[in-house]
Design a protein around this motif. Structure first.
Motif, PDB file in Angstrom:
ATOM      1  N   ARG A 171       7.553  -5.280  -8.138  1.00  0.00           N
ATOM      2  CA  ARG A 171       7.586  -5.965 -10.031  1.00  0.00           C
ATOM      3  C   ARG A 171       9.721  -6.968  -9.055  1.00  0.00           C
ATOM      4  N   ARG A 172       9.831  -6.646  -8.165  1.00  0.00           N
ATOM      5  CA  ARG A 172      10.993  -7.312  -7.492  1.00  0.00           C
ATOM      6  C   ARG A 172      10.938  -8.322  -7.291  1.00  0.00           C
ATOM      7  N   GLY A 197       4.153   9.156  -9.437  1.00  0.00           N
ATOM      8  CA  GLY A 197       5.077   7.255  -9.869  1.00  0.00           C
ATOM      9  C   GLY A 197       4.613   6.914 -10.786  1.00  0.00           C
ATOM     10  N   LEU A 198       3.160   6.153 -11.528  1.00  0.00           N
ATOM     11  CA  LEU A 198       3.535   5.670 -12.318  1.00  0.00           C
ATOM     12  C   LEU A 198       3.438   5.839 -14.107  1.00  0.00           C
ATOM     13  N   ASP A 199       4.167   7.263 -14.435  1.00  0.00           N
ATOM     14  CA  ASP A 199       4.387   7.991 -15.274  1.00  0.00           C
ATOM     15  C   ASP A 199       6.149   8.220 -15.396  1.00  0.00           C
ATOM     16  N   PRO A 200       6.173   7.111 -16.760  1.00  0.00           N
ATOM     17  CA  PRO A 200       8.227   6.714 -16.530  1.00  0.00           C
ATOM     18  C   PRO A 200       8.856   7.995 -16.073  1.00  0.00           C
ATOM     19  N   SER A 236       0.920  -1.062  -0.076  1.00  0.00           N
ATOM     20  CA  SER A 236       0.250   0.590  -0.101  1.00  0.00           C
ATOM     21  C   SER A 236       1.078   1.436   0.297  1.00  0.00           C
ATOM     22  N   THR A 237       0.512   2.394  -0.425  1.00  0.00           N
ATOM     23  CA  THR A 237       1.235   3.757  -0.530  1.00  0.00           C
ATOM     24  C   THR A 237       0.151   4.830  -0.076  1.00  0.00           C
ATOM     25  N   ALA A 270       7.099   1.799  -4.258  1.00  0.00           N
ATOM     26  CA  ALA A 270       6.218   0.582  -4.586  1.00  0.00           C
ATOM     27  C   ALA A 270       6.158  -0.478  -5.296  1.00  0.00           C
ATOM     28  N   GLU A 271       6.089  -0.272  -6.645  1.00  0.00           N
ATOM     29  CA  GLU A 271       6.232  -0.281  -8.026  1.00  0.00           C
ATOM     30  C   GLU A 271       7.474  -1.067  -7.786  1.00  0.00           C
TER      31      GLU A 271
END
Length: 147
Positions: free
Chosen positions: A117-118, A56-59, A17-18, A112-113
């Motif tokens: 993913r890691r 933070g979802l934007d590249p 969660s963020t 968080a993303e």
């Protein structure tokens, strides 16, 4: 709220969660598990006028956060801790991580993303991970209040 689903062949075992700690009720969203506060650890993309209204979802924001000195090490250490915690949790129970920053739109989202993913890749996609961004859609906060 926006949610990223990293689907696995098995159950969802982890929820990340963020939150933006300056939003009312944010600390009420913190549950059991790990807590990571980024307010003093990484540069705030909101200080850059070209990134302020992105997330933070934007590249470009994602890259800005991950290119901050120390970010990749912090992500790596947290991913190891989350995997270690998940190994100790009984089957059917969730492992949780809360990632916090000032407004919940930039640093916490990108980190968080990256952690999700890691961990998902380390598990070879066997288990699902959900990443919940609680304050990503909230207005950008003024920077007049200290983080």
């Amino acid at each position: 709220m926006q949610t990223t689903h990293l689907n696995g062949t098995g159950l969802v075992t982890t929820v990340i969660s963020t939150i933006g700690v300056r939003h009312e009720g944010a600390h009420g969203l913190v549950t059991d598990g790990l807590y990571l506060d980024l307010r003093h650890a990484l540069r705030n993309p909101a200080d850059d006028p070209t990134l302020r209204y992105a997330t933070g979802l934007d590249p470009q924001v994602f890259a800005h956060v991950l290119n901050t000195p120390g970010a990749l090490e912090l992500i790596g250490r947290t991913a190891v801790q989350l995997r270690a915690l998940a190994d100790e949790v009984p089957v059917g129970r969730l492992t949780r991580l809360t990632v916090a920053c000032q407004g919940g739109r930039h640093r916490s989202v990108a980190v968080a993303e990256a952690i999700g993913r890691r961990v998902w890749k380390a598990w070879g996609g066997r288990y699902g991970i959900e990443i919940e961004h609680h304050h990503i859609d909230h207005p950008v906060l003024s920077s007049s209040t200290p983080s």
